[in-house]
Motif scaffolding. Sequence first.
Motif, PDB file in Angstrom:
ATOM      1  N   ASP A   1      75.051 133.336  37.831  1.00 20.90           N
ATOM      2  CA  ASP A   1      73.992 133.639  36.653  1.00 20.90           C
ATOM      3  C   ASP A   1      72.395 133.113  37.588  1.00 20.90           C
ATOM      4  N   PHE A   2      72.687 132.360  38.441  1.00 22.87           N
ATOM      5  CA  PHE A   2      71.043 132.035  39.091  1.00 22.87           C
ATOM      6  C   PHE A   2      70.575 133.298  39.761  1.00 22.87           C
ATOM      7  N   ILE A   3      71.137 134.027  40.295  1.00 23.84           N
ATOM      8  CA  ILE A   3      70.646 135.158  40.634  1.00 23.84           C
ATOM      9  C   ILE A   3      69.869 136.069  40.013  1.00 23.84           C
ATOM     10  N   ASN A   4      70.092 136.458  38.508  1.00 25.07           N
ATOM     11  CA  ASN A   4      69.053 137.130  37.989  1.00 25.07           C
ATOM     12  C   ASN A   4      67.769 136.848  37.854  1.00 25.07           C
ATOM     13  N   SER A   5      67.332 135.547  38.115  1.00 21.73           N
ATOM     14  CA  SER A   5      65.996 135.139  37.987  1.00 21.73           C
ATOM     15  C   SER A   5      65.472 134.556  39.330  1.00 21.73           C
ATOM     16  N   ASP A   6      66.266 134.818  40.446  1.00 22.39           N
ATOM     17  CA  ASP A   6      65.608 134.410  41.756  1.00 22.39           C
ATOM     18  C   ASP A   6      65.609 135.661  42.916  1.00 22.39           C
ATOM     19  N   PRO A   7      64.655 135.374  43.958  1.00 16.77           N
ATOM     20  CA  PRO A   7      64.585 136.443  44.734  1.00 16.77           C
ATOM     21  C   PRO A   7      65.746 136.560  45.818  1.00 16.77           C
ATOM     22  N   VAL A   8      66.589 135.724  45.681  1.00 15.02           N
ATOM     23  CA  VAL A   8      67.811 135.945  46.389  1.00 15.02           C
ATOM     24  C   VAL A   8      68.501 137.261  46.068  1.00 15.02           C
ATOM     25  N   GLN A   9      68.247 137.847  45.112  1.00 18.08           N
ATOM     26  CA  GLN A   9      69.001 139.117  44.530  1.00 18.08           C
ATOM     27  C   GLN A   9      68.330 140.293  45.499  1.00 18.08           C
ATOM     28  N   ILE A  10      67.374 140.323  46.066  1.00 17.38           N
ATOM     29  CA  ILE A  10      66.977 141.217  47.079  1.00 17.38           C
ATOM     30  C   ILE A  10      67.740 141.583  48.220  1.00 17.38           C
ATOM     31  N   PRO A  11      68.011 140.237  49.153  1.00 20.39           N
ATOM     32  CA  PRO A  11      69.230 140.586  50.262  1.00 20.39           C
ATOM     33  C   PRO A  11      70.422 140.736  49.471  1.00 20.39           C
ATOM     34  N   ILE A  12      70.763 140.226  48.578  1.00 18.37           N
ATOM     35  CA  ILE A  12      72.112 140.457  48.067  1.00 18.37           C
ATOM     36  C   ILE A  12      72.422 141.607  47.754  1.00 18.37           C
ATOM     37  N   SER A  13      71.439 142.503  47.466  1.00 22.13           N
ATOM     38  CA  SER A  13      71.608 143.776  47.023  1.00 22.13           C
ATOM     39  C   SER A  13      72.093 144.920  48.121  1.00 22.13           C
ATOM     40  N   PHE A  14      72.018 144.168  49.465  1.00 24.07           N
ATOM     41  CA  PHE A  14      72.307 145.103  50.584  1.00 24.07           C
ATOM     42  C   PHE A  14      73.826 144.421  51.182  1.00 24.07           C
ATOM     43  N   SER A  15      74.460 145.337  52.113  1.00 24.09           N
ATOM     44  CA  SER A  15      75.772 145.104  52.735  1.00 24.09           C
ATOM     45  C   SER A  15      75.664 144.867  54.186  1.00 24.09           C
ATOM     46  N   GLN A  16      74.717 145.557  54.633  1.00 20.58           N
ATOM     47  CA  GLN A  16      74.310 145.488  56.168  1.00 20.58           C
ATOM     48  C   GLN A  16      73.815 144.258  56.453  1.00 20.58           C
ATOM     49  N   LYS A  17      74.166 143.339  57.755  1.00 22.61           N
ATOM     50  CA  LYS A  17      73.778 142.258  57.981  1.00 22.61           C
ATOM     51  C   LYS A  17      71.865 142.358  58.125  1.00 22.61           C
ATOM     52  N   GLU A  18      71.722 143.102  59.009  1.00 23.68           N
ATOM     53  CA  GLU A  18      70.283 143.214  59.420  1.00 23.68           C
ATOM     54  C   GLU A  18      69.291 143.843  58.195  1.00 23.68           C
ATOM     55  N   ASP A  19      70.012 144.868  57.216  1.00 25.66           N
ATOM     56  CA  ASP A  19      69.093 144.797  56.029  1.00 25.66           C
ATOM     57  C   ASP A  19      69.159 143.575  55.206  1.00 25.66           C
ATOM     58  N   GLN A  20      70.106 142.685  55.138  1.00 24.91           N
ATOM     59  CA  GLN A  20      69.749 141.561  54.233  1.00 24.91           C
ATOM     60  C   GLN A  20      68.853 140.607  55.060  1.00 24.91           C
ATOM     61  N   GLU A  21      69.067 140.641  56.355  1.00 19.45           N
ATOM     62  CA  GLU A  21      67.951 139.751  56.959  1.00 19.45           C
ATOM     63  C   GLU A  21      66.513 139.953  56.830  1.00 19.45           C
ATOM     64  N   ILE A  22      66.329 141.421  56.823  1.00 17.11           N
ATOM     65  CA  ILE A  22      64.825 141.680  56.841  1.00 17.11           C
ATOM     66  C   ILE A  22      64.521 141.885  55.335  1.00 17.11           C
ATOM     67  N   ALA A  23      65.177 142.195  54.398  1.00 18.84           N
ATOM     68  CA  ALA A  23      64.938 142.261  53.038  1.00 18.84           C
ATOM     69  C   ALA A  23      64.803 140.559  52.555  1.00 18.84           C
ATOM     70  N   GLY A  24      65.660 139.781  52.982  1.00 20.04           N
ATOM     71  CA  GLY A  24      65.436 138.302  52.575  1.00 20.04           C
ATOM     72  C   GLY A  24      64.438 137.747  53.218  1.00 20.04           C
ATOM     73  N   PHE A  25      63.935 138.091  54.403  1.00 16.95           N
ATOM     74  CA  PHE A  25      62.768 137.468  55.145  1.00 16.95           C
ATOM     75  C   PHE A  25      61.431 137.890  54.403  1.00 16.95           C
ATOM     76  N   LEU A  26      61.345 139.210  54.033  1.00 17.92           N
ATOM     77  CA  LEU A  26      60.341 139.698  53.172  1.00 17.92           C
ATOM     78  C   LEU A  26      60.100 139.131  52.131  1.00 17.92           C
ATOM     79  N   ALA A  27      61.200 139.079  51.195  1.00 20.84           N
ATOM     80  CA  ALA A  27      61.171 138.596  49.888  1.00 20.84           C
ATOM     81  C   ALA A  27      60.852 137.058  49.872  1.00 20.84           C
ATOM     82  N   ALA A  28      61.349 136.278  50.915  1.00 17.38           N
ATOM     83  CA  ALA A  28      60.949 134.938  50.967  1.00 17.38           C
ATOM     84  C   ALA A  28      59.621 134.590  51.359  1.00 17.38           C
TER      85      ALA A  28
END
Length: 254
Positions: free
Chosen positions: A21-48
């Motif tokens: 439930d926490f995901i819906n209002s948190d920027p962690v949803q950006i990296p979670i939306s990807f499946s490839q490790k490197e996509d998760q890292e880069i999307a997460g780093f930029l979102a953070a």
Amino acid sequence: MKKEELRAFLDEKVIEYNNTDFINSDPVQIPISFSQKEDQEIAGFLAATIAWGNRKMIIKNAQRIVDLMGNSPYDFVMNHDEGDLERFESFVHRTFNAVDITFFIKSLKNIYSNHQGLESALKPQEGIDNYQLAIHEFKKTFFEIPHEKRTLKHVSDPLKNSASKRINMFLRWMVRDDKSGVDLGIWKSHSPANLHCPLDVHSGNVARKLGILKRKQNDWKALTELDTTLRKFDSKDPVKYDFALFGLGVFEKF
């Protein structure tokens, strides 16, 4: 509250907020939306990196970044040319603008091409149980290619006493495997025991009201003070209490 009562109270709040439930209002949803490790890292780093201000706007602008990358962050970082970067000319999030995002993309390419990626570039040295020096060294590496002076402020330096809230939040996402579907836990070479609570105005104020933080400024010294207590509560997973402190502050106005 006594120490054991306080820990039990915070453990209950972790369970309450550390769920999907926490995901819906948190920027962690950006990296979670990807499946490839490197996509998760880069999307997460930029979102953070842009995670300050209104949370809805953070999520909106972080999603815009990955949309502009064709929803393939790693492929875009590694294979873009100068012309591809023109699509970011109108991008702005508070003080983070097109100059900054285009440099970040170039620097991330350097990190993955020459430093084995973000997981390696942010890993603490063997025998060190915190990220203070690792983040400091990462900033030096991140800006080893030509850059505008204005962009330096978007990567913090804990050796200059910054609490480094955004990088610590990114590290929580990448390192901590919470079994609840929130933190991704994809960096197996790192230890969650070494993580730091992403200290901001909400978690800091709640920690002070609970008596587990005395220092008034939200800086690295305050973070070290808070970490000392949280590691006593749970030495293997101290940063789980970020959910409790943040939830109490943002959702309950504690």
